[in-house]
Design a protein around this motif. Structure first.
Motif, PDB file in Angstrom:
ATOM      1  N   ARG A 275       0.839  -1.185   0.000  1.00  0.00           N
ATOM      2  CA  ARG A 275       0.000   0.000   0.000  1.00  0.00           C
ATOM      3  C   ARG A 275       0.883   1.247   0.000  1.00  0.00           C
ATOM      4  O   ARG A 275       1.913   1.284   0.692  1.00  0.00           O
ATOM      5  CB  ARG A 275      -0.903  -0.001   1.223  1.00  0.00           C
ATOM      6  N   PRO A 276       0.562   2.260  -0.743  1.00  0.00           N
ATOM      7  CA  PRO A 276      -0.612   2.374  -1.605  1.00  0.00           C
ATOM      8  C   PRO A 276      -0.264   2.045  -3.067  1.00  0.00           C
ATOM      9  O   PRO A 276       0.597   2.704  -3.666  1.00  0.00           O
ATOM     10  CB  PRO A 276      -1.023   3.828  -1.461  1.00  0.00           C
ATOM     11  N   ASP A 277      -0.886   1.073  -3.630  1.00  0.00           N
ATOM     12  CA  ASP A 277      -0.867   0.738  -5.061  1.00  0.00           C
ATOM     13  C   ASP A 277       0.531   0.556  -5.634  1.00  0.00           C
ATOM     14  O   ASP A 277       0.854   1.031  -6.727  1.00  0.00           O
ATOM     15  CB  ASP A 277      -1.599   1.815  -5.882  1.00  0.00           C
ATOM     16  N   LYS A 278       1.384  -0.136  -4.917  1.00  0.00           N
ATOM     17  CA  LYS A 278       2.699  -0.471  -5.448  1.00  0.00           C
ATOM     18  C   LYS A 278       2.705  -1.968  -5.769  1.00  0.00           C
ATOM     19  O   LYS A 278       2.698  -2.803  -4.867  1.00  0.00           O
ATOM     20  CB  LYS A 278       3.800  -0.131  -4.451  1.00  0.00           C
ATOM     21  N   ILE A 279       2.693  -2.307  -7.082  1.00  0.00           N
ATOM     22  CA  ILE A 279       2.548  -3.690  -7.519  1.00  0.00           C
ATOM     23  C   ILE A 279       3.790  -4.099  -8.295  1.00  0.00           C
ATOM     24  O   ILE A 279       4.285  -3.355  -9.143  1.00  0.00           O
ATOM     25  CB  ILE A 279       1.295  -3.876  -8.400  1.00  0.00           C
ATOM     26  N   PHE A 288       0.584 -12.672 -16.380  1.00  0.00           N
ATOM     27  CA  PHE A 288       0.256 -12.523 -14.968  1.00  0.00           C
ATOM     28  C   PHE A 288      -0.057 -11.048 -14.682  1.00  0.00           C
ATOM     29  O   PHE A 288       0.680 -10.156 -15.105  1.00  0.00           O
ATOM     30  CB  PHE A 288       1.418 -12.968 -14.071  1.00  0.00           C
ATOM     31  N   SER A 289      -1.150 -10.837 -13.954  1.00  0.00           N
ATOM     32  CA  SER A 289      -1.523  -9.468 -13.589  1.00  0.00           C
ATOM     33  C   SER A 289      -2.247  -9.490 -12.252  1.00  0.00           C
ATOM     34  O   SER A 289      -2.822 -10.518 -11.845  1.00  0.00           O
ATOM     35  CB  SER A 289      -2.421  -8.840 -14.661  1.00  0.00           C
ATOM     36  N   ALA A 290      -2.216  -8.377 -11.556  1.00  0.00           N
ATOM     37  CA  ALA A 290      -2.869  -8.264 -10.254  1.00  0.00           C
ATOM     38  C   ALA A 290      -3.446  -6.863 -10.113  1.00  0.00           C
ATOM     39  O   ALA A 290      -2.846  -5.875 -10.569  1.00  0.00           O
ATOM     40  CB  ALA A 290      -1.887  -8.544  -9.126  1.00  0.00           C
ATOM     41  N   ALA A 291      -4.624  -6.802  -9.484  1.00  0.00           N
ATOM     42  CA  ALA A 291      -5.249  -5.510  -9.235  1.00  0.00           C
ATOM     43  C   ALA A 291      -4.583  -4.851  -8.030  1.00  0.00           C
ATOM     44  O   ALA A 291      -3.777  -5.461  -7.325  1.00  0.00           O
ATOM     45  CB  ALA A 291      -6.753  -5.693  -9.014  1.00  0.00           C
TER      46      ALA A 291
END
Length: 551
Positions: A275-279, A288-291
Motif C-alpha cells: 500500500r498504496p498501489d505499489k505492484i 500474470f496481472s494483479a489488481a
C-alpha cells in the motif's frame, strides 16, 4: 313393495340412477399418481391402497426403473371373513396399515408400483410411479471463496420428451451444465458472492411445464483464511484462472503470491504489492496481472493459461497465509492439426498435468447440449501416463463436436470443448468440378451443331425465280437460293446488271455428312470446270464459296 317404489317421484329416480352410475365409474377407474423422493433422505415413503371393492386376494407388483429388471411381486394379501393377511416377499418393503406398504428412500427403489385384485377376477386398482433423485453431495456445506462448486443430480427415469436441468432462482444454468443419460452436472468456477442462492434440479415436460424438482442452497465464505482447494483449468489461448485472496478487514500492508511448480519445492514469488498501489509482477508480465492492493484483497489473474503453470499458489498478507490453491491444467489436441479430411484418421488427445488421488478422464461426443460417453479411463496418483486418446478412422457429421471432461469423486471438475473442422475439397477435386460442366457444355454444343447440319442437309431447295420481270423486288431477289454454282451462272446471264444499291454479299455453302459414296463422286465429276471458272471470273469479290465435308 312395488307400491312403495311407485310412490317415488321422477326426480328421486334420476338421483338414485346418477349415484349408481357415479359409484360404478369410480370403482372402474384406476387410481394413478406420481411422486418422488431424494435418495438418501432418512425418511419412509408410503403407498396407500385405494378403498377396496369385493375381493378375496390382492397383490403389490413392482417394475423398477432399471430397464434390466422385470416386474416382480413384492406383497400378497388375503382377505376373508374380515380377516387380513399380508406376506412381504421383498425385504426392501414393509407393511404399513392394512393394504398399504412403505419403503426406505433408496435410489434403487424407484419404479412403477401396481396394486391389483387377482381373485375372484383380475383387476388393476391403483398404480404409482415413484421417481428418485440422487444429488451429490447430499449435503451442501459452505464453499471456500474462489473455489469451484461442483454438483450432480440424477433421476431414476425421465418421461418421454422431458428434460433435466439445473436452475438458479428459476433461471436455467445452461453454460455451467453438462447433461448425459439421466444426470445433470453443475460446475461453477471461482465461486463468489454472486453465485450464492437457491439451485434446483428440475424435471420439465415437453412444453416446459414443471414436473418435479429438488433444491439446495450454495453458500460461499467471505474470506480465504486458511482455505485450501484444487481447481482444474483448460490450457488454451482463450483460458484464464483467477486466484482469490481476501481478508475480513483492511489492516494489512503487504500482499505476496508465491508459486511452487509441480516439478519443484522452491517457492517463486510471482506477484507482490504494498500500500498504496505499489505492484510488482515477478513472472511473465504479459500473462500474470494483479489488481491494486487495498489492504483487504489481492486477486491474481493468469491468462492465457499454459500447461506449465500447474502448481500450488499461496497468498500471504504480511506474514499470514490467506489461502493455498493448487492449479492443475488440462489440454486437448488433435492430430493432424488444423482442418482434417473426412477420410483421414484423426486422433484426439486429452492430457492432465498431474493426478492427485484418482480421477476419471473421459471423451464425450456432443449433440447440442447432451453428451455421450465414447471412451474413459481412471487415472491414479503416480501413474506416468496421464493421457486419453480416441482414434476416429473416418470423420462423419456427427463427430465434429467433442468435450474432454475430468471427474473426481463422480463430480465434474472441468470441460474442454473441441470442435473439428473438415477440410475443403482438394485442388484436383475443385478442378474436376470446373472441368466437368465445361465438358458437358461442349458435348451439348456439338450435338446441337450436328443436329442443325443434318436438318439443313435434308431441307428441300426452293424453286428458283424464273425472271426478275415478273414483279420480284429487292427482297425477293435476296431470298433466292441456288443449289449449285451452274444454276447461279445461268441466272446471272438472264438478269440484267442490277443497280449499284442492289449489290449485296452472297454466301454459298454446301454440307456433306458421312463418307462419300462412289456415285456421289461421279456426280460431282459431271460439273464442267471450265464453265465454273468462267462463271467465277464474272462474280464480284464479295461472293464467298465454302464447302464443308464431315466424314
Amino acid at each position: 313393495m312395488l307400491k312403495n317404489y311407485s310412490s317415488l317421484g321422477k326426480t328421486q329416480w334420476q338421483t338414485l340412477l346418477w349415484i349408481f352410475l357415479l359409484c360404478h365409474r369410480l370403482s372402474a377407474e384406476v387410481l394413478r399418481k406420481k411422486t418422488h423422493f431424494i435418495a438418501g433422505k432418512q425418511e419412509v415413503l408410503s403407498l396407500l391402497a385405494p378403498p377396496l371393492g369385493n375381493g378375496m386376494e390382492f397383490i403389490w407388483e413392482w417394475k423398477p426403473h432399471d430397464s434390466n429388471q422385470n416386474v416382480t411381486q413384492i406383497a400378497a394379501i388375503g382377505w376373508s371373513d374380515g380377516h387380513l393377511s399380508m406376506t412381504i416377499t421383498n425385504p426392501s418393503f414393509r407393511r404399513k396399515n392394512y393394504f398399504d406398504i412403505s419403503m426406505d428412500q433408496y435410489f434403487e427403489n424407484a419404479g412403477v408400483y401396481s396394486f391389483k385384485k387377482i381373485k375372484p377376477a383380475s383387476l388393476l386398482l391403483a398404480q404409482f410411479e415413484v421417481f428418485a433423485f440422487k444429488v451429490t453431495p447430499y449435503r451442501w456445506p459452505e464453499v471456500p471463496l474462489g473455489s469451484d462448486v461442483s454438483r450432480s443430480c440424477g433421476v431414476s427415469h425421465l418421461p418421454e420428451s422431458a428434460t433435466l436441468q439445473w436452475e438458479k432462482e428459476g433461471d436455467p444454468t445452461d453454460n455451467t451444465t453438462l447433461r448425459y443419460n439421466n444426470t445433470a452436472h453443475l460446475i461453477i468456477h471461482n465461486a463468489g458472492p454472486n453465485n450464492q442462492g437457491k439451485y434446483s434440479c428440475v424435471v420439465r415436460g415437453k412444453n416446459g411445464e414443471h414436473l418435479f424438482s429438488v433444491y439446495n442452497e450454495v453458500k460461499v465464505a467471505e474470506v480465504t483464511y486458511r482455505a485450501s482447494h484444487t481447481v482444474y483449468r483448460q490450457s488454451s489461448n482463450s483460458s484464464e484462472v483467477i486466484l482469490t485472496c481476501r481478508c475480513k478487514d483492511g489492516m494489512y500492508k503487504k500482499a505476496t503470491w508465491y508459486w511452487t511448480p509441480l516439478s519443484g519445492t522452491t517457492k517463486i514469488r510471482v506477484a507482490s504489492a504494498e500500500r498504496p498501489d505499489k505492484i510488482l509482477i515477478g513472472k511473465d508480465k504479459e500473462r500474470f496481472s494483479a489488481a491494486g492492493f487495498n489492504g483487504k484483497e489481492f486477486p491474481l489473474r493468469i491468462t492465457p493459461v499454459q500447461f506449465g503453470d500447474s502448481g500450488t499458489y499461496e497468498c500471504n498478507l504480511d506474514k499470514v497465509t490467506f489461502g493455498s490453491i493448487t492449479v492443475l491444467n488440462v489440454q486437448v489436441s488433435v492430430e493432424p492439426p488444423g482442418s482434417v479430411s473426412r477420410n483421414q484418421p484423426v486422433v484426439l488427445t486429452c492430457e492432465v498435468s498431474k493426478v492427485t488421488g484418482s480421477l476419471t478422464l473421459a471423451w464425450m461426443r456432443m449433440e447440442e447440449r447432451r453428451g455421450f460417453f465414447v471412451q474413459q479411463t481412471v487415472l491414479t496418483e503416480g501413474q506416468p501416463d496421464r493421457k486419453l486418446n480416441v482414434t476416429l478412422h473416418s470423420l462423419s457429421k456427427e463427430q465434429l463436436h467433442w468435450e474432454c471432461v475430468v471427474f473426481t469423486d463422480s463430480l465434474l471438475r472441468v470441460r474442454l470443448p473441441l470442435h473439428l473442422t473438415p477440410s475443403a475439397p482438394s485442388g484436383n477435386g475443385q478442378l474436376t468440378l470446373i472441368i466437368m460442366p465445361c465438358v458437358a457444355v461442349v458435348l451439348v454444343g456439338m450435338l446441337m451443331l450436328v443436329g442443325m447440319v443434318f436438318y439443313y442437309k435434308r431441307r428441300p431447295v426452293p424453286a428458283p425465280v424464273a425472271s426478275p420481270s415478273t414483279g420480284n423486288d429487292k427482297q425477293s431477289q435476296s431470298d433466292v437460293i441456288y443449289s449449285n454454282i451452274m444454276q447461279l451462272c445461268e441466272d446471272e446471264r438472264a438478269l440484267e446488271t442490277p443497280p449499284e444499291e442492289d449489290k449485296y454479299e452472297i454466301h454459298y455453302s454446301s454440307f456433306s455428312l458421312g463418307s462419300t459414296s462412289p456415285g456421289a463422286v461421279r456426280k460431282q465429276n459431271n460439273y464442267r470446270p471450265d464453265s465454273i471458272n468462267e462463271c467465277l471470273k464474272q462474280q464480284s469479290d464479295t461472293v464467298v464459296y465454302s464447302s464443308l465435308n464431315v466424314t
